[in-house]
Design an enzyme around this catalytic site. Structure first.
Site, PDB file in Angstrom:
ATOM      1  N   TYR A 173      61.427   8.956 -36.317  1.00 36.09           N
ATOM      2  CA  TYR A 173      61.468   8.616 -34.884  1.00 36.09           C
ATOM      3  C   TYR A 173      60.289   7.737 -34.452  1.00 36.09           C
ATOM      4  CZ  TYR A 173      65.011  12.295 -33.938  1.00 36.09           C
ATOM      5  OH  TYR A 173      66.122  13.081 -33.900  1.00 36.09           O
TER       6      TYR A 173
ATOM      7  N   LEU B 212      73.044  15.834 -23.242  1.00 36.29           N
ATOM      8  CA  LEU B 212      73.389  15.133 -21.994  1.00 36.29           C
ATOM      9  C   LEU B 212      74.370  14.003 -22.281  1.00 36.29           C
ATOM     10  CD1 LEU B 212      69.775  14.957 -20.432  1.00 36.29           C
ATOM     11  CD2 LEU B 212      71.475  16.797 -20.285  1.00 36.29           C
TER      12      LEU B 212
ATOM     13  N   ASN C 204      65.306  18.848 -15.870  1.00 34.12           N
ATOM     14  CA  ASN C 204      65.983  19.478 -17.005  1.00 34.12           C
ATOM     15  C   ASN C 204      65.475  20.882 -17.319  1.00 34.12           C
ATOM     16  OD1 ASN C 204      67.346  17.114 -17.112  1.00 34.12           O
ATOM     17  ND2 ASN C 204      66.344  16.328 -18.960  1.00 34.12           N
TER      18      ASN C 204
HETATM   19  N1  LIG Z   1      69.488  15.700 -35.721  1.00 32.89           N
HETATM   20  C1  LIG Z   1      70.009  14.552 -35.382  1.00 32.89           C
HETATM   21  O1  LIG Z   1      70.683  13.871 -36.164  1.00 32.89           O
HETATM   22  C2  LIG Z   1      69.791  14.067 -33.976  1.00 32.89           C
HETATM   23  C3  LIG Z   1      70.576  12.992 -33.477  1.00 32.89           C
HETATM   24  C4  LIG Z   1      70.368  12.587 -32.166  1.00 32.89           C
HETATM   25  C5  LIG Z   1      69.434  13.216 -31.374  1.00 32.89           C
HETATM   26  N2  LIG Z   1      68.668  14.255 -31.886  1.00 32.89           N
HETATM   27  C6  LIG Z   1      67.638  14.955 -31.042  1.00 32.89           C
HETATM   28  O2  LIG Z   1      68.222  15.384 -29.829  1.00 32.89           O
HETATM   29  C7  LIG Z   1      67.512  14.812 -28.737  1.00 32.89           C
HETATM   30  C8  LIG Z   1      68.416  14.579 -27.541  1.00 32.89           C
HETATM   31  O3  LIG Z   1      69.481  13.718 -27.826  1.00 32.89           O
HETATM   32  P1  LIG Z   1      69.561  12.196 -27.326  1.00 32.89           P
HETATM   33  O4  LIG Z   1      68.224  11.655 -27.116  1.00 32.89           O
HETATM   34  O5  LIG Z   1      70.494  11.516 -28.252  1.00 32.89           O
HETATM   35  O6  LIG Z   1      70.360  12.255 -25.926  1.00 32.89           O
HETATM   36  P2  LIG Z   1      70.398  13.112 -24.584  1.00 32.89           P
HETATM   37  O7  LIG Z   1      69.312  14.104 -24.535  1.00 32.89           O
HETATM   38  O8  LIG Z   1      71.815  13.579 -24.421  1.00 32.89           O
HETATM   39  O9  LIG Z   1      70.179  11.967 -23.480  1.00 32.89           O
HETATM   40  C9  LIG Z   1      68.957  11.308 -23.317  1.00 32.89           C
HETATM   41  C10 LIG Z   1      69.120  10.302 -22.191  1.00 32.89           C
HETATM   42  O10 LIG Z   1      69.412  10.999 -20.973  1.00 32.89           O
HETATM   43  C11 LIG Z   1      68.505  10.593 -19.954  1.00 32.89           C
HETATM   44  N3  LIG Z   1      68.250  11.756 -19.098  1.00 32.89           N
HETATM   45  C12 LIG Z   1      67.404  12.780 -19.350  1.00 32.89           C
HETATM   46  N4  LIG Z   1      67.460  13.676 -18.356  1.00 32.89           N
HETATM   47  C13 LIG Z   1      68.339  13.199 -17.441  1.00 32.89           C
HETATM   48  C14 LIG Z   1      68.801  13.685 -16.192  1.00 32.89           C
HETATM   49  N5  LIG Z   1      68.373  14.841 -15.706  1.00 32.89           N
HETATM   50  N6  LIG Z   1      69.719  12.945 -15.517  1.00 32.89           N
HETATM   51  C15 LIG Z   1      70.175  11.771 -16.038  1.00 32.89           C
HETATM   52  N7  LIG Z   1      69.768  11.265 -17.211  1.00 32.89           N
HETATM   53  C16 LIG Z   1      68.856  11.979 -17.913  1.00 32.89           C
HETATM   54  C17 LIG Z   1      67.251  10.118 -20.667  1.00 32.89           C
HETATM   55  O11 LIG Z   1      66.580   9.185 -19.843  1.00 32.89           O
HETATM   56  P3  LIG Z   1      64.986   8.994 -19.770  1.00 32.89           P
HETATM   57  O12 LIG Z   1      64.443   9.045 -21.164  1.00 32.89           O
HETATM   58  O13 LIG Z   1      64.873   7.655 -19.134  1.00 32.89           O
HETATM   59  O14 LIG Z   1      64.375  10.070 -18.907  1.00 32.89           O
HETATM   60  C18 LIG Z   1      67.854   9.484 -21.921  1.00 32.89           C
HETATM   61  O15 LIG Z   1      68.266   8.164 -21.668  1.00 32.89           O
HETATM   62  C19 LIG Z   1      66.937  13.523 -29.348  1.00 32.89           C
HETATM   63  O16 LIG Z   1      65.925  12.960 -28.552  1.00 32.89           O
HETATM   64  C20 LIG Z   1      66.476  14.036 -30.681  1.00 32.89           C
HETATM   65  O17 LIG Z   1      65.267  14.769 -30.549  1.00 32.89           O
HETATM   66  C21 LIG Z   1      68.860  14.681 -33.155  1.00 32.89           C
END
Ligand SMILES: NC(=O)c1ccc[n+]([C@@H]2O[C@H](COP(=O)([O-])OP(=O)(O)OC[C@H]3O[C@@H](n4cnc5c(N)ncnc54)[C@H](OP(=O)(O)O)[C@@H]3O)[C@@H](O)[C@H]2O)c1
Length: 253
Positions: A36, A171, A221
């Site tokens: 990351y 999300l 959140n």
């Molecule tokens: N193991 C794996 O293969 C894998 C794969 C994907 C992800 N992950 C982990 O899971 C975590 C979360 O998944 P993700 O980053 O893919 O997506 P997510 O958490 O579903 O969405 C993140 C997005 O949502 C926005 N957001 C956050 N809070 C919000 C709210 N209250 N209202 C509206 N929008 C909001 C964020 O914006 P801002 O940043 O602008 O606040 C960001 O653009 C990752 O960061 C990572 O640590 C793991």
């Protein structure tokens, strides 16, 4: 393990500042990975916050192309920590179960570099094969998980085997936040769509890892402990399942 965490994929701008704020707001689980690019900033943010080592839970990952043991050491060095609470095998290799990688993580655990080890993006069949080959059950399967993409079978399988589901992209990477049922429920409970998605995870007993970098999002959140979604509305949310994946396809049945 804390009941929810903070995701850090693509949290590359002012990582240390965001981590420090998150810890000050009460987040106690941070999810990262060797790929990351956030580990040095996370380490810095933790140190700046002054939160004691025993009071936060750090999850990191090694890649399927890594030497898992060496990658664990590298990750800890970047983080500036002696151990991780949980190290995950990021995804299964193209062929096989990842047995060699798993043996590397088992060694890291034996040496105290990780308190627990687990997998990510694994199906139940692959986990069964890994356990059969090595005798060690993963503590966690980290998978994409939201009302729009989840599975009763995986929920049952993990409960039966004492495995915790950590839900990534809870999300939906903002792709389903304006779905009408979700909006109606958010209105009913006086919460935002994001808070309802996080609450759905908490009530299911799965551990959501919403990523946020904006201060308002970080605050919003974690403000999810004063509401309870009724059984009927949990069922409504469950019925939104369309095996949605923000990344492509769900890696499990
Ligand atoms: N193991 C794996 O293969 C894998 C794969 C994907 C992800 N992950 C982990 O899971 C975590 C979360 O998944 P993700 O980053 O893919 O997506 P997510 O958490 O579903 O969405 C993140 C997005 O949502 C926005 N957001 C956050 N809070 C919000 C709210 N209250 N209202 C509206 N929008 C909001 C964020 O914006 P801002 O940043 O602008 O606040 C960001 O653009 C990752 O960061 C990572 O640590 C793991």
């Amino acid at each position: 393990m804390p009941v929810m965490g903070l995701g850090t994929w693509q949290l590359t701008e002012d990582t240390a500042g965001v981590i420090q704020s998150a810890l000050e707001l009460g987040y106690r689980l941070i999810d990262t990975s060797g790929d990351y690019g956030t580990q040095p900033g996370i380490g810095q943010g933790i140190r700046r916050s002054g939160v004691a080592r025993s009071d936060f839970y750090l999850v990191t990952k090694v890649e399927e192309t890594d030497d898992a043991y060496e990658a664990t050491r590298r990750n800890l060095e970047e983080l500036g920590l002696d151990r991780a609470d949980l190290i995950l095998l990021h995804r299964p290799p193209e062929s096989g179960t990842g047995e060699d990688l798993w043996l590397g993580l088992m060694r890291a655990k034996e040496e105290g570099l990780a308190t627990d080890i687990g997998v990510s993006n694994y199906s139940a069949d692959l986990i069964d094969a890994l356990v059969e080959a090595t005798g060690e059950t993963p503590a966690v399967n980290q998978i994409e998980w939201s009302p729009f993409g989840h599975s009763e079978d995986m929920l049952r399988y993990t409960a039966d085997n004492g495995i915790v589901i950590q839900g990534y992209s809870p999300l939906t990477r903002m792709k389903r936040l304006d779905e009408p049922t979700l909006l109606a429920l958010a209105d009913r409970y006086g919460k935002t769509p994001a808070q309802i998605l996080i609450r759905w995870n908490l009530q299911l007993g799965t551990v959501p890892l919403p990523k946020a970098s904006k201060p308002g999002h970080l605050q919003e959140n974690i403000d999810v402990f004063d509401v309870h979604i009724s059984d009927e509305d949990m069922s409504r949310l469950n019925r939104l399942n369309e095996r949605f994946s923000s990344l492509g396809t769900l890696p499990y049945e």
